[in-house]
Scaffold this motif. Structure first.
Motif, PDB file in Angstrom:
ATOM      1  N   GLY A  55       0.637  -1.464  -0.311  1.00 44.36           N
ATOM      2  CA  GLY A  55       0.075   0.259  -0.185  1.00 44.36           C
ATOM      3  C   GLY A  55       0.400   1.627  -0.582  1.00 44.36           C
ATOM      4  N   ARG A  56       1.790   1.143  -0.233  1.00 43.04           N
ATOM      5  CA  ARG A  56       2.958   2.253   0.138  1.00 43.04           C
ATOM      6  C   ARG A  56       4.333   3.034  -0.679  1.00 43.04           C
ATOM      7  N   ARG A  57       4.067   3.852  -1.603  1.00 42.53           N
ATOM      8  CA  ARG A  57       5.131   3.439  -2.614  1.00 42.53           C
ATOM      9  C   ARG A  57       6.328   3.301  -2.508  1.00 42.53           C
ATOM     10  N   THR A  75       1.378  -2.788  -9.190  1.00 43.36           N
ATOM     11  CA  THR A  75       2.520  -2.045 -10.415  1.00 43.36           C
ATOM     12  C   THR A  75       1.506  -1.136 -11.282  1.00 43.36           C
ATOM     13  N   ALA A  76       1.523  -0.300 -11.961  1.00 43.74           N
ATOM     14  CA  ALA A  76       0.808   0.468 -12.659  1.00 43.74           C
ATOM     15  C   ALA A  76      -0.374  -0.383 -13.314  1.00 43.74           C
ATOM     16  N   VAL A  88      -6.120   8.624 -11.721  1.00 41.24           N
ATOM     17  CA  VAL A  88      -4.694   8.456 -12.057  1.00 41.24           C
ATOM     18  C   VAL A  88      -3.881   8.782 -13.748  1.00 41.24           C
ATOM     19  N   SER A  89      -4.183   7.223 -13.896  1.00 40.28           N
ATOM     20  CA  SER A  89      -3.119   6.860 -15.874  1.00 40.28           C
ATOM     21  C   SER A  89      -4.481   7.354 -16.059  1.00 40.28           C
ATOM     22  N   GLN A  90      -5.264   8.016 -16.025  1.00 43.49           N
ATOM     23  CA  GLN A  90      -6.151   8.042 -17.068  1.00 43.49           C
ATOM     24  C   GLN A  90      -5.652   9.945 -17.226  1.00 43.49           C
ATOM     25  N   ALA A  91      -5.739  10.659 -16.090  1.00 43.71           N
ATOM     26  CA  ALA A  91      -5.476  12.272 -16.062  1.00 43.71           C
ATOM     27  C   ALA A  91      -3.964  11.791 -16.229  1.00 43.71           C
ATOM     28  N   GLN A 107       5.284   6.658 -12.245  1.00 42.47           N
ATOM     29  CA  GLN A 107       5.146   8.280 -11.482  1.00 42.47           C
ATOM     30  C   GLN A 107       3.251   8.270 -11.266  1.00 42.47           C
ATOM     31  N   VAL A 108       3.226   7.272 -11.952  1.00 45.16           N
ATOM     32  CA  VAL A 108       1.516   6.668 -11.627  1.00 45.16           C
ATOM     33  C   VAL A 108       1.669   6.032 -10.460  1.00 45.16           C
ATOM     34  N   CYS A 109       2.262   5.078  -9.798  1.00 44.22           N
ATOM     35  CA  CYS A 109       2.130   4.025  -8.467  1.00 44.22           C
ATOM     36  C   CYS A 109       2.294   5.588  -7.732  1.00 44.22           C
TER      37      CYS A 109
END
Ligand code: FES
Ligand code: FES
Length: 167
Positions: A55-57, A75-76, A88-91, A107-109
């Protein structure tokens, strides 16, 4: 020395035997064929290998796989929901938050983990008032995402993407 471990990767239990010197990144990519986490520097400096670890990057090039037996890894690639991209991926897509895309899964993760940190009220180096809830302005986003480098320099659009999701 070889050790048998299990990892819960993107919703699926995967068992593998690893040399105790194997990094989590190499275990994911070379042993399990999970290519979403990228190898950039392999020295903890670029963030391309970032995943959500319990749950943490976390940067997987700095983690030894044997230390994470039984861990939950997202993963992403695993952030999609029923084939739909994570917000976030969509943005990132909507704001052209990439060029070559090599840094993008990390970046996304990292952004997903960072938004959870903000929600939990964790301050950053640039948070001025520790007594108030964090206002995720551009300075905060840049500071909190500073562990993820983009060689294409898509930073302006990356910040715009994260700003939109944060709102
Ligand atoms: S590959 Fe892990 S931080 Fe660069
Ligand atoms: S989009 Fe190319 S390195 Fe970031």
């Amino acid at each position: 020395m070889d050790v048998r471990i299990q990892l819960h990767v993107d919703g699926e239990w995967r068992a593998l035997t690893v040399d105790t010197r194997t990094t989590l990144l190499d275990a994911l990519r070379d042993r399990l064929g999970v290519m979403s986490a990228k190898k950039g520097c392999d020295h903890g400096q670029c963030g391309a290998c970032t995943v959500l670890l319990d749950g943490r990057r976390a940067t997987t090039c700095l983690a030894l796989a044997v230390a994470y037996d039984g861990a939950e890894i997202t993963t992403a690639q695993g952030l999609t929901n029923g084939g739909m991209p994570h917000p976030v991926s969509q943005a990132f897509l909507d704001h052209d938050g990439f060029q070559c895309g090599y840094c993008t899964p990390g970046q996304v993760c990292s952004a997903v983990g960072m938004l959870d940190e903000v929600k939990a009220g964790q301050p950053s180096y640039v948070t001025r008032d520790l007594a108030r809830s964090v206002e995720l302005n551009d300075e905060e986003i840049r500071e909190r995402m500073s562990g993820n480098l983009c060689r294409c320099g898509a930073y302006v659009n990356i910040v715009a993407a994260i700003r939109e999701v944060a709102r």
